[in-house]
Design a protein around this motif. Structure first.
Motif, PDB file in Angstrom:
ATOM      1  N   LEU A  69       0.825  -1.209   0.000  1.00 23.72           N
ATOM      2  CA  LEU A  69       0.000   0.000   0.000  1.00 23.72           C
ATOM      3  C   LEU A  69       0.861   1.262   0.000  1.00 23.72           C
ATOM      4  O   LEU A  69       1.962   1.278   0.559  1.00 23.72           O
ATOM      5  CB  LEU A  69      -0.927   0.017   1.216  1.00 23.72           C
ATOM      6  N   PHE A  70       0.351   2.301  -0.630  1.00 24.00           N
ATOM      7  CA  PHE A  70       0.952   3.642  -0.597  1.00 24.00           C
ATOM      8  C   PHE A  70       2.395   3.674  -1.091  1.00 24.00           C
ATOM      9  O   PHE A  70       3.188   4.514  -0.673  1.00 24.00           O
ATOM     10  CB  PHE A  70       0.887   4.221   0.821  1.00 24.00           C
ATOM     11  N   SER A  71       2.759   2.729  -1.959  1.00 31.04           N
ATOM     12  CA  SER A  71       4.111   2.687  -2.550  1.00 31.04           C
ATOM     13  C   SER A  71       5.198   2.648  -1.488  1.00 31.04           C
ATOM     14  O   SER A  71       6.267   3.252  -1.629  1.00 31.04           O
ATOM     15  CB  SER A  71       4.335   3.898  -3.476  1.00 31.04           C
ATOM     16  N   ILE A  72       4.935   1.916  -0.403  1.00 29.03           N
ATOM     17  CA  ILE A  72       5.899   1.835   0.697  1.00 29.03           C
ATOM     18  C   ILE A  72       7.140   1.051   0.295  1.00 29.03           C
ATOM     19  O   ILE A  72       8.255   1.392   0.669  1.00 29.03           O
ATOM     20  CB  ILE A  72       5.217   1.206   1.931  1.00 29.03           C
ATOM     21  N   GLY A  73       6.962   0.003  -0.490  1.00 23.20           N
ATOM     22  CA  GLY A  73       8.102  -0.794  -0.932  1.00 23.20           C
ATOM     23  C   GLY A  73       8.471  -1.876   0.068  1.00 23.20           C
ATOM     24  O   GLY A  73       7.903  -1.977   1.157  1.00 23.20           O
ATOM     25  N   ALA A  74       9.449  -2.692  -0.304  1.00 23.33           N
ATOM     26  CA  ALA A  74       9.872  -3.816   0.527  1.00 23.33           C
ATOM     27  C   ALA A  74      10.387  -3.334   1.873  1.00 23.33           C
ATOM     28  O   ALA A  74      11.068  -2.308   1.968  1.00 23.33           O
ATOM     29  CB  ALA A  74      10.949  -4.619  -0.191  1.00 23.33           C
ATOM     30  N   LEU A  75      10.056  -4.087   2.918  1.00 24.07           N
ATOM     31  CA  LEU A  75      10.500  -3.737   4.258  1.00 24.07           C
ATOM     32  C   LEU A  75      11.927  -4.225   4.498  1.00 24.07           C
ATOM     33  O   LEU A  75      12.318  -5.311   4.061  1.00 24.07           O
ATOM     34  CB  LEU A  75       9.580  -4.365   5.304  1.00 24.07           C
ATOM     35  N   TYR A  76      12.691  -3.428   5.210  1.00 25.34           N
ATOM     36  CA  TYR A  76      14.050  -3.825   5.608  1.00 25.34           C
ATOM     37  C   TYR A  76      13.980  -4.973   6.605  1.00 25.34           C
ATOM     38  O   TYR A  76      14.779  -5.904   6.555  1.00 25.34           O
ATOM     39  CB  TYR A  76      14.775  -2.621   6.212  1.00 25.34           C
ATOM     40  N   CYS A  77      13.017  -4.895   7.515  1.00 23.94           N
ATOM     41  CA  CYS A  77      12.750  -5.991   8.430  1.00 23.94           C
ATOM     42  C   CYS A  77      11.310  -5.890   8.919  1.00 23.94           C
ATOM     43  O   CYS A  77      10.710  -4.812   8.914  1.00 23.94           O
ATOM     44  CB  CYS A  77      13.730  -6.023   9.607  1.00 23.94           C
ATOM     45  N   ASP A  78      10.769  -7.017   9.319  1.00 22.27           N
ATOM     46  CA  ASP A  78       9.357  -7.103   9.704  1.00 22.27           C
ATOM     47  C   ASP A  78       9.282  -7.927  10.983  1.00 22.27           C
ATOM     48  O   ASP A  78       9.275  -9.149  10.946  1.00 22.27           O
ATOM     49  CB  ASP A  78       8.559  -7.752   8.576  1.00 22.27           C
ATOM     50  N   MET A  79       9.236  -7.225  12.129  1.00 23.81           N
ATOM     51  CA  MET A  79       9.331  -7.869  13.427  1.00 23.81           C
ATOM     52  C   MET A  79       8.004  -7.791  14.186  1.00 23.81           C
ATOM     53  O   MET A  79       7.143  -6.969  13.867  1.00 23.81           O
ATOM     54  CB  MET A  79      10.440  -7.210  14.271  1.00 23.81           C
ATOM     55  N   THR A  80       7.881  -8.654  15.173  1.00 17.82           N
ATOM     56  CA  THR A  80       6.722  -8.597  16.067  1.00 17.82           C
ATOM     57  C   THR A  80       7.209  -8.803  17.494  1.00 17.82           C
ATOM     58  O   THR A  80       8.229  -9.470  17.730  1.00 17.82           O
ATOM     59  CB  THR A  80       5.668  -9.661  15.686  1.00 17.82           C
ATOM     60  N   VAL A  81       6.492  -8.213  18.443  1.00 13.51           N
ATOM     61  CA  VAL A  81       6.865  -8.313  19.858  1.00 13.51           C
ATOM     62  C   VAL A  81       5.764  -9.044  20.603  1.00 13.51           C
ATOM     63  O   VAL A  81       4.613  -8.600  20.632  1.00 13.51           O
ATOM     64  CB  VAL A  81       7.081  -6.926  20.482  1.00 13.51           C
ATOM     65  N   ALA A  82       6.109 -10.162  21.215  1.00 16.23           N
ATOM     66  CA  ALA A  82       5.147 -10.939  21.987  1.00 16.23           C
ATOM     67  C   ALA A  82       4.843 -10.242  23.311  1.00 16.23           C
ATOM     68  O   ALA A  82       5.570  -9.335  23.733  1.00 16.23           O
ATOM     69  CB  ALA A  82       5.693 -12.337  22.244  1.00 16.23           C
ATOM     70  N   GLU A  83       3.789 -10.680  23.972  1.00 11.20           N
ATOM     71  CA  GLU A  83       3.429 -10.102  25.269  1.00 11.20           C
ATOM     72  C   GLU A  83       4.544 -10.296  26.295  1.00 11.20           C
ATOM     73  O   GLU A  83       4.689  -9.507  27.234  1.00 11.20           O
ATOM     74  CB  GLU A  83       2.136 -10.724  25.781  1.00 11.20           C
ATOM     75  N   SER A  84       5.354 -11.325  26.112  1.00  6.83           N
ATOM     76  CA  SER A  84       6.483 -11.587  27.010  1.00  6.83           C
ATOM     77  C   SER A  84       7.630 -10.606  26.795  1.00  6.83           C
ATOM     78  O   SER A  84       8.550 -10.527  27.618  1.00  6.83           O
ATOM     79  CB  SER A  84       7.001 -13.005  26.788  1.00  6.83           C
ATOM     80  N   GLY A  85       7.603  -9.890  25.666  1.00  5.03           N
ATOM     81  CA  GLY A  85       8.694  -8.980  25.323  1.00  5.03           C
ATOM     82  C   GLY A  85       9.678  -9.571  24.331  1.00  5.03           C
ATOM     83  O   GLY A  85      10.631  -8.908  23.918  1.00  5.03           O
ATOM     84  N   ARG A  86       9.452 -10.786  23.917  1.00  2.00           N
ATOM     85  CA  ARG A  86      10.350 -11.412  22.923  1.00  2.00           C
ATOM     86  C   ARG A  86      10.103 -10.796  21.549  1.00  2.00           C
ATOM     87  O   ARG A  86       8.959 -10.704  21.098  1.00  2.00           O
ATOM     88  CB  ARG A  86      10.094 -12.919  22.875  1.00  2.00           C
ATOM     89  N   VAL A  87      11.191 -10.392  20.901  1.00  2.00           N
ATOM     90  CA  VAL A  87      11.110  -9.788  19.572  1.00  2.00           C
ATOM     91  C   VAL A  87      11.590 -10.816  18.545  1.00  2.00           C
ATOM     92  O   VAL A  87      12.672 -11.391  18.687  1.00  2.00           O
ATOM     93  CB  VAL A  87      11.977  -8.510  19.479  1.00  2.00           C
ATOM     94  N   ARG A  88      10.789 -11.035  17.514  1.00  2.03           N
ATOM     95  CA  ARG A  88      11.140 -12.009  16.474  1.00  2.03           C
ATOM     96  C   ARG A  88      10.540 -11.570  15.150  1.00  2.03           C
ATOM     97  O   ARG A  88       9.754 -10.632  15.088  1.00  2.03           O
ATOM     98  CB  ARG A  88      10.612 -13.396  16.848  1.00  2.03           C
ATOM     99  N   LYS A  89      10.925 -12.274  14.091  1.00  2.19           N
ATOM    100  CA  LYS A  89      10.353 -11.982  12.773  1.00  2.19           C
ATOM    101  C   LYS A  89       8.870 -12.347  12.754  1.00  2.19           C
ATOM    102  O   LYS A  89       8.472 -13.361  13.321  1.00  2.19           O
ATOM    103  CB  LYS A  89      11.090 -12.760  11.682  1.00  2.19           C
ATOM    104  N   ARG A  90       8.092 -11.501  12.113  1.00  6.03           N
ATOM    105  CA  ARG A  90       6.656 -11.787  11.995  1.00  6.03           C
ATOM    106  C   ARG A  90       6.429 -12.902  10.985  1.00  6.03           C
ATOM    107  O   ARG A  90       7.000 -12.904   9.896  1.00  6.03           O
ATOM    108  CB  ARG A  90       5.899 -10.529  11.539  1.00  6.03           C
TER     109      ARG A  90
END
Length: 218
Positions: A14-35
């Motif tokens: 959408l909106f010509s944003i282009g490819a993401l450099y990284c795509d992460m998600t944060v769990a309720e525990s605080g763990r950060v990982r790839k979505r």
């Protein structure tokens, strides 16, 4: 210029944003990982924020850090701190936040991580709460806190004359173009004013002019 958008995720088509450099998600525990692809983005707030930034700073790249999920636009302070710590370790130059906390129990933890980001030379842009309540990190010294001003248009920014408020006022009314060439306008909201400032910050950092309040106004 790389920007971290801490929000509900980004749909890059959408909106010509282009490819993401990284795509992460944060769990309720605080763990950060790839979505995971199976973890669908069902709200589009972060996508619109990214579209606004891309409109005014077309050469930027995005790192999406998703702390809102499942259609519920709420996250814990643990998730916010974890996202900011990830940005610190990854040395992301600019961090855009359309969120914050009004809970005094969170304030010390937020201040500590934000101070570390600022000392490392990173720029933090944060929307104030729409009802005007004291919010961190928007009200923290050194953060570019932003409030929407309905009298401003496009990428206009000005200094906030309220000495007890956030430092900047910005336009939150933006015209965005969808893939089918139809258009939408964003609503008057602090969360859509913050990316106006983020885009200007990126342009300044790209030209090595540095970022201060006077340079943001033009």
């Amino acid at each position: 210029m790389l920007i971290a958008v801490i929000d509900d995720g980004i749909v890059p088509e959408l909106f010509s944003i282009g490819a993401l450099y990284c795509d992460m998600t944060v769990a309720e525990s605080g763990r950060v990982r790839k979505r995971k692809l199976s973890e669908r983005i069902v709200t589009y707030h972060g996508t619109m924020v990214s579209g606004i930034i891309k409109k005014y700073a077309p050469d930027v790249e995005f790192c999406s850090i998703r702390i809102f999920s499942g259609g519920i636009m709420k996250a814990t302070c643990i998730q916010l701190i974890a996202a900011l710590e990830w940005c610190l370790k990854a040395e992301i130059p600019v961090v855009n936040l359309s969120l914050g906390t009004t809970d005094p129990d969170d304030f010390d933890d937020v201040r500590r991580i934000v101070d570390r980001l600022l000392r490392q030379g990173q720029t933090v842009v944060a929307a104030a709460k729409n009802n005007g309540d004291y919010t961190l990190p928007a009200f923290h010294a050194g953060v570019l806190g932003v409030k929407a001003d309905a009298s401003l248009i496009d990428n206009q920014i000005r200094i906030n004359p309220d000495k007890h408020g956030v430092p900047l006022l910005a336009s939150s009314r933006h015209k965005l173009v969808l893939p089918d060439n139809s258009t939408i306008f964003t609503q008057i909201s602090n969360s859509y004013a913050a990316p106006t400032v983020t885009a200007r910050v990126c342009l300044l950092r790209q030209t090595d002019n540095g970022v201060n309040l006077n340079r943001l106004i033009c």
